[in-house]
Design a protein around this motif. Structure first.
Motif, PDB file in Angstrom:
ATOM      1  N   ILE A 172       0.862  -1.175   0.000  1.00 32.48           N
ATOM      2  CA  ILE A 172       0.000   0.000   0.000  1.00 32.48           C
ATOM      3  C   ILE A 172       0.905   1.232   0.000  1.00 32.48           C
ATOM      4  N   ASP A 173       0.777   2.041  -1.029  1.00 32.79           N
ATOM      5  CA  ASP A 173       1.512   3.306  -1.094  1.00 32.79           C
ATOM      6  C   ASP A 173       0.654   4.342  -0.380  1.00 32.79           C
ATOM      7  N   ARG A 174       1.025   4.697   0.833  1.00 28.73           N
ATOM      8  CA  ARG A 174       0.214   5.602   1.652  1.00 28.73           C
ATOM      9  C   ARG A 174       0.201   7.032   1.129  1.00 28.73           C
ATOM     10  N   ARG A 175       1.048   7.360   0.178  1.00 30.44           N
ATOM     11  CA  ARG A 175       1.007   8.695  -0.445  1.00 30.44           C
ATOM     12  C   ARG A 175       0.015   8.725  -1.601  1.00 30.44           C
ATOM     13  N   ASN A 176      -0.398   7.559  -2.059  1.00 29.99           N
ATOM     14  CA  ASN A 176      -1.332   7.453  -3.169  1.00 29.99           C
ATOM     15  C   ASN A 176      -2.760   7.421  -2.608  1.00 29.99           C
ATOM     16  N   GLY A 177      -3.565   8.391  -2.989  1.00 27.36           N
ATOM     17  CA  GLY A 177      -4.922   8.494  -2.477  1.00 27.36           C
ATOM     18  C   GLY A 177      -5.788   7.287  -2.807  1.00 27.36           C
ATOM     19  N   TYR A 178      -5.613   6.722  -3.999  1.00 31.78           N
ATOM     20  CA  TYR A 178      -6.407   5.565  -4.386  1.00 31.78           C
ATOM     21  C   TYR A 178      -6.094   4.368  -3.488  1.00 31.78           C
TER      22      TYR A 178
ATOM     23  N   PRO B   8       3.983   3.657  11.815  1.00 29.43           N
ATOM     24  CA  PRO B   8       5.382   3.681  11.365  1.00 29.43           C
ATOM     25  C   PRO B   8       5.479   3.541   9.842  1.00 29.43           C
ATOM     26  N   GLU B   9       6.364   4.330   9.247  1.00 24.67           N
ATOM     27  CA  GLU B   9       6.486   4.367   7.783  1.00 24.67           C
ATOM     28  C   GLU B   9       6.926   3.048   7.170  1.00 24.67           C
ATOM     29  N   GLN B  10       7.663   2.234   7.921  1.00 23.56           N
ATOM     30  CA  GLN B  10       8.161   0.983   7.345  1.00 23.56           C
ATOM     31  C   GLN B  10       7.051  -0.058   7.161  1.00 23.56           C
ATOM     32  N   LEU B  11       5.884   0.165   7.729  1.00 19.73           N
ATOM     33  CA  LEU B  11       4.764  -0.752   7.520  1.00 19.73           C
ATOM     34  C   LEU B  11       4.115  -0.393   6.185  1.00 19.73           C
ATOM     35  N   ASP B  12       4.210  -1.291   5.223  1.00 22.05           N
ATOM     36  CA  ASP B  12       3.686  -0.950   3.905  1.00 22.05           C
ATOM     37  C   ASP B  12       2.854  -2.041   3.246  1.00 22.05           C
TER      38      ASP B  12
ATOM     39  N   ARG C  99      -0.567  -4.569   3.291  1.00 22.66           N
ATOM     40  CA  ARG C  99      -1.938  -4.570   3.805  1.00 22.66           C
ATOM     41  C   ARG C  99      -2.005  -5.288   5.160  1.00 22.66           C
ATOM     42  N   GLY C 100      -1.337  -6.418   5.274  1.00 31.79           N
ATOM     43  CA  GLY C 100      -1.357  -7.191   6.514  1.00 31.79           C
ATOM     44  C   GLY C 100      -0.700  -6.458   7.672  1.00 31.79           C
ATOM     45  N   GLU C 101       0.473  -5.867   7.425  1.00 29.18           N
ATOM     46  CA  GLU C 101       1.165  -5.117   8.478  1.00 29.18           C
ATOM     47  C   GLU C 101       0.333  -3.939   8.956  1.00 29.18           C
ATOM     48  N   MET C 102      -0.287  -3.255   8.015  1.00 32.75           N
ATOM     49  CA  MET C 102      -1.088  -2.085   8.365  1.00 32.75           C
ATOM     50  C   MET C 102      -2.325  -2.490   9.160  1.00 32.75           C
ATOM     51  N   LYS C 103      -3.005  -3.567   8.738  1.00 34.54           N
ATOM     52  CA  LYS C 103      -4.175  -4.038   9.480  1.00 34.54           C
ATOM     53  C   LYS C 103      -3.789  -4.454  10.893  1.00 34.54           C
ATOM     54  N   ASP C 104      -2.697  -5.192  11.025  1.00 31.14           N
ATOM     55  CA  ASP C 104      -2.252  -5.642  12.352  1.00 31.14           C
ATOM     56  C   ASP C 104      -1.943  -4.460  13.260  1.00 31.14           C
ATOM     57  N   TRP C 105      -1.242  -3.468  12.723  1.00 28.36           N
ATOM     58  CA  TRP C 105      -0.885  -2.299  13.536  1.00 28.36           C
ATOM     59  C   TRP C 105      -2.145  -1.550  13.968  1.00 28.36           C
ATOM     60  N   LEU C 106      -3.088  -1.364  13.067  1.00 27.30           N
ATOM     61  CA  LEU C 106      -4.332  -0.668  13.417  1.00 27.30           C
ATOM     62  C   LEU C 106      -5.089  -1.427  14.503  1.00 27.30           C
ATOM     63  N   ARG C 107      -5.169  -2.740  14.380  1.00 32.90           N
ATOM     64  CA  ARG C 107      -5.864  -3.544  15.395  1.00 32.90           C
ATOM     65  C   ARG C 107      -5.180  -3.425  16.754  1.00 32.90           C
ATOM     66  N   LYS C 108      -3.854  -3.520  16.772  1.00 29.83           N
ATOM     67  CA  LYS C 108      -3.111  -3.457  18.038  1.00 29.83           C
ATOM     68  C   LYS C 108      -3.202  -2.091  18.692  1.00 29.83           C
ATOM     69  N   ASN C 109      -3.331  -1.050  17.904  1.00 25.37           N
ATOM     70  CA  ASN C 109      -3.308   0.313  18.436  1.00 25.37           C
ATOM     71  C   ASN C 109      -4.675   0.992  18.453  1.00 25.37           C
ATOM     72  N   TRP C 110      -5.726   0.265  18.128  1.00 23.17           N
ATOM     73  CA  TRP C 110      -7.057   0.850  18.007  1.00 23.17           C
ATOM     74  C   TRP C 110      -7.496   1.581  19.280  1.00 23.17           C
ATOM     75  N   ASN C 111      -7.233   1.017  20.428  1.00 25.33           N
ATOM     76  CA  ASN C 111      -7.682   1.612  21.695  1.00 25.33           C
ATOM     77  C   ASN C 111      -6.617   2.451  22.381  1.00 25.33           C
ATOM     78  N   THR C 112      -5.498   2.677  21.714  1.00 24.57           N
ATOM     79  CA  THR C 112      -4.441   3.517  22.261  1.00 24.57           C
ATOM     80  C   THR C 112      -4.860   4.976  22.160  1.00 24.57           C
ATOM     81  N   ARG C 113      -4.615   5.727  23.201  1.00 25.26           N
ATOM     82  CA  ARG C 113      -4.953   7.149  23.184  1.00 25.26           C
ATOM     83  C   ARG C 113      -3.882   7.884  22.391  1.00 25.26           C
TER      84      ARG C 113
END
Length: 97
Positions: free
Chosen positions: A33-39, A72-76, A78-92
């Motif tokens: 996933i290129d996070r700079r690409n809007g699509y 973190p920028e090194q997560l690129d 789909r799986g890494e990004m989903k895992d990070w979002l799940r782990k940090n969902w309830n983080t303030r």
């Protein structure tokens, strides 16, 4: 599937590659996933929200802010990004719901 569009995004993205706007029927956790690409970002957020049964604009905004400001920028993949979002969902995190 959550169906937010380009107008819902808060941050600036590159939209110069219109072929990236195609919705793929199959995708894997190894997709880059290129996070700079809007699509790429928009498709990822919509799929993530649908996967977790989240359909409100507040959740859309939360995912975008988490990706753009805190992930973190090194997560690129789909799986890494989903895992990070799940782990940090309830983080303030500052600036998120």
């Amino acid at each position: 599937m959550a169906n937010f569009n380009k107008a819902a995004l808060r941050y600036q993205y590159n939209w110069s590659e219109p072929f990236k706007n195609k919705r793929y029927l199959q995708f894997t956790d190894d997709d880059i996933i290129d996070r700079r690409n809007g699509y790429h970002t928009l498709d990822f957020i919509n799929r993530f929200l649908t996967l977790h049964g989240l359909y409100t604009f507040d959740y859309f905004r939360k995912v975008e802010v988490m990706i753009c400001r805190y992930m973190p920028e090194q997560l690129d993949t789909r799986g890494e990004m989903k895992d990070w979002l799940r782990k940090n969902w309830n983080t303030r995190l500052h600036g998120i719901m």
